[in-house]
Design a protein around this motif. Structure first.
Motif, PDB file in Angstrom:
ATOM      1  N   THR A   1       0.136  -6.215  11.079  1.00  0.00           N
ATOM      2  CA  THR A   1       1.467  -5.726  11.403  1.00  0.00           C
ATOM      3  C   THR A   1       2.312  -5.619  10.138  1.00  0.00           C
ATOM      4  OG1 THR A   1       1.384  -6.697  13.613  1.00  0.00           O
ATOM      5  CG2 THR A   1       3.543  -6.192  12.726  1.00  0.00           C
ATOM      6  N   PHE A   2       2.937  -4.459   9.955  1.00  0.00           N
ATOM      7  CA  PHE A   2       3.754  -4.215   8.768  1.00  0.00           C
ATOM      8  C   PHE A   2       4.882  -3.272   9.149  1.00  0.00           C
ATOM      9  CE2 PHE A   2       4.298  -1.307   4.994  1.00  0.00           C
ATOM     10  CZ  PHE A   2       5.129  -2.167   4.298  1.00  0.00           C
ATOM     11  N   GLU A   3       6.131  -3.726   8.993  1.00  0.00           N
ATOM     12  CA  GLU A   3       7.271  -2.927   9.426  1.00  0.00           C
ATOM     13  C   GLU A   3       8.045  -2.328   8.258  1.00  0.00           C
ATOM     14  OE1 GLU A   3       9.416  -4.209  12.828  1.00  0.00           O
ATOM     15  OE2 GLU A   3       7.580  -3.943  14.018  1.00  0.00           O
ATOM     16  N   GLY A   4       7.274  -1.790   7.296  1.00  0.00           N
ATOM     17  CA  GLY A   4       7.830  -0.942   6.258  1.00  0.00           C
ATOM     18  C   GLY A   4       8.899  -1.591   5.412  1.00  0.00           C
ATOM     19  N   ALA A   5       9.882  -0.768   5.010  1.00  0.00           N
ATOM     20  CA  ALA A   5      10.953  -1.239   4.131  1.00  0.00           C
ATOM     21  C   ALA A   5      11.941  -2.144   4.856  1.00  0.00           C
ATOM     22  CB  ALA A   5      11.675  -0.050   3.511  1.00  0.00           C
ATOM     23  N   GLY A   6      11.719  -2.385   6.148  1.00  0.00           N
ATOM     24  CA  GLY A   6      12.488  -3.429   6.802  1.00  0.00           C
ATOM     25  C   GLY A   6      12.135  -4.793   6.253  1.00  0.00           C
ATOM     26  N   ASP A   7      10.875  -4.963   5.844  1.00  0.00           N
ATOM     27  CA  ASP A   7      10.420  -6.246   5.303  1.00  0.00           C
ATOM     28  C   ASP A   7       9.981  -6.176   3.845  1.00  0.00           C
ATOM     29  OD1 ASP A   7      10.754  -8.284   7.236  1.00  0.00           O
ATOM     30  OD2 ASP A   7       9.093  -7.494   8.416  1.00  0.00           O
ATOM     31  N   ALA A   8       9.671  -4.989   3.333  1.00  0.00           N
ATOM     32  CA  ALA A   8       9.189  -4.843   1.958  1.00  0.00           C
ATOM     33  C   ALA A   8      10.270  -4.165   1.128  1.00  0.00           C
ATOM     34  CB  ALA A   8       7.896  -4.026   1.927  1.00  0.00           C
ATOM     35  N   LEU A   9      10.913  -4.927   0.258  1.00  0.00           N
ATOM     36  CA  LEU A   9      12.041  -4.434  -0.521  1.00  0.00           C
ATOM     37  C   LEU A   9      11.692  -4.403  -2.002  1.00  0.00           C
ATOM     38  CD1 LEU A   9      14.943  -6.509   1.115  1.00  0.00           C
ATOM     39  CD2 LEU A   9      14.082  -4.265   1.801  1.00  0.00           C
ATOM     40  N   TRP A  10      11.935  -3.266  -2.640  1.00  0.00           N
ATOM     41  CA  TRP A  10      11.722  -3.171  -4.084  1.00  0.00           C
ATOM     42  C   TRP A  10      12.823  -3.882  -4.843  1.00  0.00           C
ATOM     43  CZ3 TRP A  10       7.341  -1.913  -6.203  1.00  0.00           C
ATOM     44  CH2 TRP A  10       6.455  -1.066  -5.542  1.00  0.00           C
TER      45      TRP A  10
ATOM     46  N   ARG B   1       8.091 -10.253  12.184  1.00  0.00           N
ATOM     47  CA  ARG B   1       7.498  -8.962  12.522  1.00  0.00           C
ATOM     48  C   ARG B   1       6.255  -8.658  11.665  1.00  0.00           C
ATOM     49  NH1 ARG B   1      11.100  -5.348  14.957  1.00  0.00           N
ATOM     50  NH2 ARG B   1      12.282  -6.455  16.565  1.00  0.00           N
ATOM     51  N   THR B   2       6.355  -8.853  10.369  1.00  0.00           N
ATOM     52  CA  THR B   2       5.268  -8.477   9.461  1.00  0.00           C
ATOM     53  C   THR B   2       4.351  -9.653   9.190  1.00  0.00           C
ATOM     54  OG1 THR B   2       6.553  -6.708   8.410  1.00  0.00           O
ATOM     55  CG2 THR B   2       4.775  -7.682   7.099  1.00  0.00           C
ATOM     56  N   ASP B   3       3.038  -9.386   9.083  1.00  0.00           N
ATOM     57  CA  ASP B   3       2.041 -10.416   8.782  1.00  0.00           C
ATOM     58  C   ASP B   3       2.006 -10.706   7.280  1.00  0.00           C
ATOM     59  OD1 ASP B   3       1.304 -10.404  11.455  1.00  0.00           O
ATOM     60  OD2 ASP B   3      -0.365  -9.009  11.144  1.00  0.00           O
ATOM     61  N   ARG B   4       1.848 -11.966   6.942  1.00  0.00           N
ATOM     62  CA  ARG B   4       1.746 -12.347   5.533  1.00  0.00           C
ATOM     63  C   ARG B   4       0.586 -11.645   4.836  1.00  0.00           C
ATOM     64  NH1 ARG B   4      -0.321 -13.061   1.510  1.00  0.00           N
ATOM     65  NH2 ARG B   4      -0.301 -14.812   0.021  1.00  0.00           N
ATOM     66  N   ALA B   5      -0.538 -11.462   5.505  1.00  0.00           N
ATOM     67  CA  ALA B   5      -1.749 -10.939   4.879  1.00  0.00           C
ATOM     68  C   ALA B   5      -1.602  -9.510   4.374  1.00  0.00           C
ATOM     69  CB  ALA B   5      -2.922 -11.021   5.858  1.00  0.00           C
ATOM     70  N   VAL B   6      -0.656  -8.738   4.928  1.00  0.00           N
ATOM     71  CA  VAL B   6      -0.558  -7.341   4.499  1.00  0.00           C
ATOM     72  C   VAL B   6      -0.146  -7.224   3.039  1.00  0.00           C
ATOM     73  CG1 VAL B   6       0.028  -6.612   6.848  1.00  0.00           C
ATOM     74  CG2 VAL B   6       1.852  -6.958   5.179  1.00  0.00           C
ATOM     75  N   TYR B   7       0.515  -8.250   2.510  1.00  0.00           N
ATOM     76  CA  TYR B   7       0.996  -8.141   1.135  1.00  0.00           C
ATOM     77  C   TYR B   7      -0.121  -8.256   0.110  1.00  0.00           C
ATOM     78  CZ  TYR B   7       5.554  -8.188   3.275  1.00  0.00           C
ATOM     79  OH  TYR B   7       6.644  -7.859   4.055  1.00  0.00           O
ATOM     80  N   ASP B   8      -1.228  -8.901   0.468  1.00  0.00           N
ATOM     81  CA  ASP B   8      -2.379  -8.886  -0.434  1.00  0.00           C
ATOM     82  C   ASP B   8      -2.885  -7.452  -0.597  1.00  0.00           C
ATOM     83  OD1 ASP B   8      -2.724 -11.794  -0.876  1.00  0.00           O
ATOM     84  OD2 ASP B   8      -3.095 -11.818   1.275  1.00  0.00           O
ATOM     85  N   ASP B   9      -2.922  -6.727   0.505  1.00  0.00           N
ATOM     86  CA  ASP B   9      -3.339  -5.327   0.482  1.00  0.00           C
ATOM     87  C   ASP B   9      -2.338  -4.486  -0.302  1.00  0.00           C
ATOM     88  OD1 ASP B   9      -4.317  -2.809   0.984  1.00  0.00           O
ATOM     89  OD2 ASP B   9      -4.294  -2.975   3.156  1.00  0.00           O
ATOM     90  N   LEU B  10      -1.038  -4.657  -0.024  1.00  0.00           N
ATOM     91  CA  LEU B  10      -0.019  -3.855  -0.693  1.00  0.00           C
ATOM     92  C   LEU B  10       0.019  -4.114  -2.195  1.00  0.00           C
ATOM     93  CD1 LEU B  10       2.975  -3.984   1.808  1.00  0.00           C
ATOM     94  CD2 LEU B  10       1.521  -2.030   1.284  1.00  0.00           C
ATOM     95  N   ALA B  11      -0.177  -5.366  -2.594  1.00  0.00           N
ATOM     96  CA  ALA B  11      -0.176  -5.677  -4.023  1.00  0.00           C
ATOM     97  C   ALA B  11      -1.268  -4.901  -4.746  1.00  0.00           C
ATOM     98  CB  ALA B  11      -0.357  -7.176  -4.237  1.00  0.00           C
ATOM     99  N   ASP B  12      -2.443  -4.816  -4.121  1.00  0.00           N
ATOM    100  CA  ASP B  12      -3.548  -4.073  -4.723  1.00  0.00           C
ATOM    101  C   ASP B  12      -3.281  -2.571  -4.707  1.00  0.00           C
ATOM    102  OD1 ASP B  12      -4.993  -6.373  -5.242  1.00  0.00           O
ATOM    103  OD2 ASP B  12      -6.109  -6.292  -3.357  1.00  0.00           O
ATOM    104  N   ARG B  13      -2.828  -2.081  -3.577  1.00  0.00           N
ATOM    105  CA  ARG B  13      -2.646  -0.641  -3.442  1.00  0.00           C
ATOM    106  C   ARG B  13      -1.504  -0.106  -4.302  1.00  0.00           C
ATOM    107  NH1 ARG B  13      -2.770   1.970   2.353  1.00  0.00           N
ATOM    108  NH2 ARG B  13      -3.118   0.088   3.557  1.00  0.00           N
ATOM    109  N   LEU B  14      -0.415  -0.846  -4.342  1.00  0.00           N
ATOM    110  CA  LEU B  14       0.746  -0.400  -5.109  1.00  0.00           C
ATOM    111  C   LEU B  14       0.691  -0.846  -6.559  1.00  0.00           C
ATOM    112  CD1 LEU B  14       3.508  -1.137  -2.444  1.00  0.00           C
ATOM    113  CD2 LEU B  14       2.478   1.070  -2.998  1.00  0.00           C
ATOM    114  N   ASP B  15      -0.279  -1.726  -6.875  1.00  0.00           N
ATOM    115  CA  ASP B  15      -0.472  -2.222  -8.232  1.00  0.00           C
ATOM    116  C   ASP B  15       0.785  -2.916  -8.753  1.00  0.00           C
ATOM    117  OD1 ASP B  15      -2.012  -2.685 -10.508  1.00  0.00           O
ATOM    118  OD2 ASP B  15      -1.280  -0.873 -11.507  1.00  0.00           O
TER     119      ASP B  15
END
Length: 317
Positions: free
Chosen positions: A160-169, A183-197
């Protein structure tokens, strides 16, 4: 920071870098808004939802917000009906996992921030994957609009990942703040860190009143943040205070009753925030910012305000 140095840093861990270690990130100068054609409150998925929506007043408030943004940024508008017609007729390939329903079935589609998060350079989006059944078809509308506009689209991370509601630059830096736990799962950030570098600093949210990070943390510039302390754990507060040189605290009543934490600093100077939060306005003004109050009362009946209604974009060449 990139490659092997990219990692997700939890609240209790020591911080292995400073903001100045992170590469620069261009500021976004476009704002996407979703036309509130079908906005309503027809279910309850957060503690604020309730009350009858005055549709005419909601449209007028949205237009006022659009005009306010238009003073500081280039504003783009997603029309739900146009996007649905393209989806319904096969007007473009999509990668979203959920079949979109007619726009009337998505009264919260107006809250653009939840549809995805822009990439570091602002030329693409990672799509969201909604936590609640009622909103699961929404990201497909962003996908269709963004594909037509020339942005690159990336599938939602697993979980579960609710976009820029939870992920802020973090302003000006390739550094992401990630809220999780409601709302958002902790595990998604491991994926985002890799994908967004990019490195990600995660913050646990434990109170349903602060169901997204964007209702309790507003990064104003590289060194200053506006927050509601009661939304965070002790470790989370310590992290915020360690990264930002100046932390401005929102009065609790204005967070709970006026959604003052759902603000947006569009240019490092002007802060759009929900109207009626005079103490927060004074705090911002005393800190050298120019508050721009905008009436969003109809949208607050659904638990959202200024930042929830917007999504930052980069300008494509």
């Amino acid at each position: 920071m990139a490659g092997d140095t990219v990692r997700v840093v939890d609240e209790g861990e020591s911080l292995p870098f400073t903001v100045s270690d992170c590469a620069d990130r261009p500021g976004y100068d476009r704002i996407l808004l979703v036309r509130p054609t079908h906005f309503d409150v027809t279910y309850e998925i957060n503690p604020y939802m309730g009350g009858d929506v005055n549709r005419e007043r909601a449209i007028e408030q949205w237009r006022t917000l659009r005009d306010a943004y238009d003073r500081y940024a280039d504003v783009a508008v997603l029309d739900p009906d146009d996007s649905w017609r393209r989806l319904d007729t096969g007007g473009g390939e999509t990668t979203a996992t959920a079949e979109p329903a007619r726009p009337a079935a998505h009264p919260d589609l107006v809250f653009a921030a939840n549809l995805g998060v822009p990439t570091a350079d602002g030329d693409g989006f990672v799509l969201a994957s909604m936590a609640t059944e009622e909103r699961q078809g929404e990201p497909a509308y962003l996908e269709t609009w963004a594909t037509d506009a020339g942005y690159e689209i990336f599938d939602a991370p697993a979980g579960t990942f609710e976009g820029a509601g939870d992920a802020l630059w973090h302003p000006g830096n390739r550094l992401l703040w990630g809220g999780y736990g409601v709302r958002t799962d902790r595990a998604v950030y491991d994926d985002l860190a890799d994908r967004l570098d990019v490195p990600v600093l995660v913050l646990e949210l434990t109170d349903d009143r602060y169901y997204h990070l964007d209702v309790c943390l507003t990064p104003l510039d590289e060194t200053t943040a506006l927050i509601q302390p009661e939304a965070f754990t002790d470790d989370g507060l310590a992290r915020i205070e360690a990264v930002f040189e100046t932390v401005l605290e929102i009065p609790v009543e204005e967070s709970r009753e006026g959604m003052a934490g759902n603000a947006h600093c569009v240019d490092g100077e002007h802060v759009l925030l929900p109207a009626g939060n005079s103490e927060t306005e004074a705090i911002l003004r005393d800190a050298g910012y120019e508050p721009v109050p905008v009436e969003t009362g109809e949208f607050e009946k659904a638990g959202g305000s200024v930042f929830c209604l917007s999504l930052e974009l980069g300008t494509l060449d």
